[in-house]
Scaffold this active site. Structure first.
Site, short mmCIF file in Angstrom:
data_model
loop_
_atom_site.label_atom_id
_atom_site.label_comp_id
_atom_site.label_asym_id
_atom_site.label_seq_id
_atom_site.Cartn_x
_atom_site.Cartn_y
_atom_site.Cartn_z
N ARG A 83 0.86 -1.18 0.00
CA ARG A 83 0.00 0.00 0.00
C ARG A 83 0.90 1.23 0.00
O ARG A 83 1.69 1.42 0.93
CB ARG A 83 -0.90 -0.01 1.24
CG ARG A 83 -1.67 1.26 1.38
CD ARG A 83 -2.61 1.31 2.59
NE ARG A 83 -3.22 2.63 2.59
CZ ARG A 83 -3.23 3.46 3.64
NH1 ARG A 83 -2.74 3.09 4.80
NH2 ARG A 83 -3.75 4.66 3.51
N HIS A 127 -2.62 10.95 0.71
CA HIS A 127 -2.05 10.70 2.03
C HIS A 127 -1.35 11.99 2.48
O HIS A 127 -0.16 12.03 2.72
CB HIS A 127 -1.11 9.50 2.00
CG HIS A 127 -0.89 8.83 3.33
ND1 HIS A 127 -1.08 7.48 3.55
CD2 HIS A 127 -0.49 9.34 4.52
CE1 HIS A 127 -0.79 7.19 4.81
NE2 HIS A 127 -0.42 8.30 5.43
N GLU A 172 -7.35 8.56 6.31
CA GLU A 172 -7.59 9.15 7.62
C GLU A 172 -8.19 10.56 7.57
O GLU A 172 -7.53 11.55 7.92
CB GLU A 172 -6.31 9.15 8.46
CG GLU A 172 -5.72 7.75 8.65
CD GLU A 172 -4.68 7.68 9.76
OE1 GLU A 172 -4.14 8.73 10.14
OE2 GLU A 172 -4.42 6.56 10.25
N ASN A 298 -7.50 1.71 9.94
CA ASN A 298 -6.20 1.86 10.59
C ASN A 298 -6.40 1.74 12.08
O ASN A 298 -7.22 2.47 12.66
CB ASN A 298 -5.56 3.22 10.27
CG ASN A 298 -5.11 3.32 8.82
OD1 ASN A 298 -5.19 2.36 8.06
ND2 ASN A 298 -4.63 4.50 8.43
N TYR A 300 -4.28 1.53 15.78
CA TYR A 300 -3.04 1.56 16.55
C TYR A 300 -3.28 1.40 18.05
O TYR A 300 -2.50 0.79 18.75
CB TYR A 300 -2.30 2.89 16.32
CG TYR A 300 -1.70 2.99 14.94
CD1 TYR A 300 -0.45 2.43 14.68
CD2 TYR A 300 -2.37 3.62 13.90
CE1 TYR A 300 0.12 2.50 13.42
CE2 TYR A 300 -1.81 3.69 12.63
CZ TYR A 300 -0.57 3.13 12.40
OH TYR A 300 -0.01 3.19 11.14
N GLU A 356 -3.52 -0.18 8.15
CA GLU A 356 -2.33 0.17 8.94
C GLU A 356 -2.46 -0.41 10.34
O GLU A 356 -3.52 -0.33 10.95
CB GLU A 356 -2.17 1.70 9.10
CG GLU A 356 -1.72 2.42 7.87
CD GLU A 356 -1.57 3.93 8.10
OE1 GLU A 356 -1.24 4.34 9.23
OE2 GLU A 356 -1.78 4.68 7.13
C1 FCB Z 1 -1.14 7.11 10.62
C2 FCB Z 1 -0.70 7.63 9.28
C3 FCB Z 1 0.63 7.12 8.82
C4 FCB Z 1 1.61 7.00 9.96
C5 FCB Z 1 1.01 6.24 11.11
C6 FCB Z 1 1.94 6.03 12.26
O1 FCB Z 1 -1.97 8.05 11.23
O2 FCB Z 1 -1.66 7.31 8.30
O3 FCB Z 1 1.08 7.96 7.79
O4 FCB Z 1 2.07 8.24 10.31
O5 FCB Z 1 -0.13 6.90 11.55
#
Ligand code: FCB
Length: 451
Positions: A83, A127, A172, A298, A300, A356
């Site tokens: 990607r 992006h 995002e 995404n 995290y 992500e």
């Molecule tokens: C996300 C972004 C990516 C990277 C990660 C850690 O928010 O899409 O570009 O910075 O976080």
């Protein structure tokens, strides 16, 4: 490991794809080469104090020149997909009008090289590197930017659409609008709630318009959008904290998810934002709800929230005692299972991809190698959590690890390392970390035991 181990007989969905993700401004460098125009990140990063250590993307990982090395690393990893994003100012330097053939050539070669290595390109159209010329004319808070984005999409689709099947229109939308226009910590550095909501609406509208363009200009396009979702957990079950979690979820998640999935803007948030809403024209919500082939998620971390002191804004609570990454983000794998299960329960979903997931930790190069057990542990646990969601029936079709390379982490510059490949930013040498070997073995193992 539960979920995806060799001894586990729960099958992966057919065609499940393992990949890595990156983005243009974070890795390419070569910001003034071959006719590329200026982006808002070039301008922002040059402002004193905007980015940690005064770092910029001028060189970044130099992937513009070292792309062949990067593809070799991907091929040896055994991934099925990469990607990456297209830099809008490389293709249309002034945002509208004149097309830069050299920019298109670069991505054309990249797509060919990936395909020749058996790696499927997943192309993100936006992006975060908006052409500065468009920002000068109002940026995302201006509705004209939507038009400019569909023209740019048309140019890219016409050139790459014969070989690229998977398209991600926007990456995002919350970060674009709130970090860029609402809080001013990302480019272009504006801090206005009114601008943030206008930007959000236009980013979503641009997604819908681009989806139409991609379907018209290419045959067999699979179109998606990537949303950053942060599950919100109330600190206590008090009414006030539960309500704070609802509001936080509304602004961070539902505001973007619901219109894209055809439900329009959430009613509770429309009330909350009533005095700062942008102009929403007839037909906009229909455009935003363009049919999706997939939703990119995404993930995290999670947030724990409680009621703010003045009942105004929900407050995020620091989860003391919990494990955190170098970003200060809590490591919370269960949040991924909870989030996916909730999406499955509450919405009619298209296919899902985790576009992500990954972690920054402080990595040291010792005697030439980089041992990163914390990242491996983060990945192991998140993949187990993903396996759990798949076992519950959530239609996840692929997983992209963020990121292949250590890269330019936006306002934090090169201080945060997310890569499974270490980059020496002085020499640009790439050194696969222990997590690279771990991911390679993991992918190979899932392949041998699956149909
Ligand atoms: C996300 C972004 C990516 C990277 C990660 C850690 O928010 O899409 O570009 O910075 O976080």
């Amino acid at each position: 490991m539960q979920g995806f181990s060799q001894s586990d007989d729960r099958p992966l969905p057919p065609g499940f794809v393992w990949g890595v993700a990156g983005s243009a401004y974070q890795v390419e460098g070569a910001v003034t080469e071959d006719g590329r125009g200026e982006s808002i990140w070039d301008r922002f990063a040059a402002l004193p104090g905007a980015v940690a250590n005064g770092d910029t993307g001028v060189v970044a990982c130099d992937s513009y020149h070292r792309f062949g090395d990067d593809v070799r690393l991907m091929r040896d990893l055994g991934i099925g997909a990469y990607r990456f994003s297209i830099s809008w100012p490389r293709v249309v330097p002034d945002g509208r009008g004149r097309v830069n053939p050299a920019g298109l050539d670069f991505y054309d070669r990249m797509v060919d090289e990936l395909l020749a290595s058996g790696i499927e390109p997943f192309v993100t159209l936006y992006h975060w590197d908006l052409p500065q010329a468009l920002e000068d004319r109002g940026g995302w808070p201006s509705r004209d930017t939507v038009e400019a984005f569909s023209e740019y999409t048309e140019v890219v689709a016409a050139r790459l659409g014969d070989r690229v099947r998977h398209w991600i229109t926007q990456n995002e939308p919350w970060v674009i609008s709130w970090l860029g226009y609402g809080l001013g910590v990302h480019a272009p550095g504006r801090a206005s709630e009114v601008d943030a909501l206008a930007a959000a609406h236009h980013v979503l509208l641009a997604h819908g318009r681009a989806a139409e363009v991609l379907r018209r200009e290419t045959s067999g396009a699979r179109v998606g959008v990537t949303i950053d979702l942060v599950p919100m957990y109330p600190l206590t079950y008090s009414d006030a904290d539960v309500d704070a979690a609802r509001r936080a979820d509304g602004s961070r998640n539902r505001w973007f998810l619901e219109p894209v999935l055809g439900r329009g803007y959430p009613r509770d948030m429309l009330e909350e934002y009533a005095s700062i809403l942008p102009r929403i024209e007839d037909g906009d919500l229909q455009t935003i709800a363009a049919p999706l082939d997939f939703l990119g998620v995404n993930y995290y971390t999670r947030n724990v929230v409680r009621a703010g002191a003045d009942a105004a804004a929900p407050a995020t609570v620091e989860t003391r005692g919990a494990e955190h990454t170098d970003m200060g983000w809590e490591v919370y794998p269960d949040g991924l299972t909870d989030l996916l299960a909730r999406l499955h329960r509450e919405y009619e979903l298209p296919d899902l991809y985790i576009t992500e997931n990954g972690a920054a930790f402080i990595d040291d190069r010792r005697n030439g190698s980089v041992s990163d057990p914390q990242r491996i542990s983060y990945l192991e646990r998140h993949l187990a959590a993903l396996g759990e969601a798949i076992a519950q029936g959530v239609p996840v079709r692929g997983y992209f690890l963020w990121s292949l390379l250590d890269n330019f982490e936006w306002a934090l510059g090169f201080t945060k390392r997310f890569g499974i490949v270490y980059v020496d930013f002085d020499t640009l040498e790439r050194v696969p970390k222990a997590s690279y070997a771990w991911y390679r073995d993991f992918i190979a193992a899932t392949r041998t035991v699956r149909v």
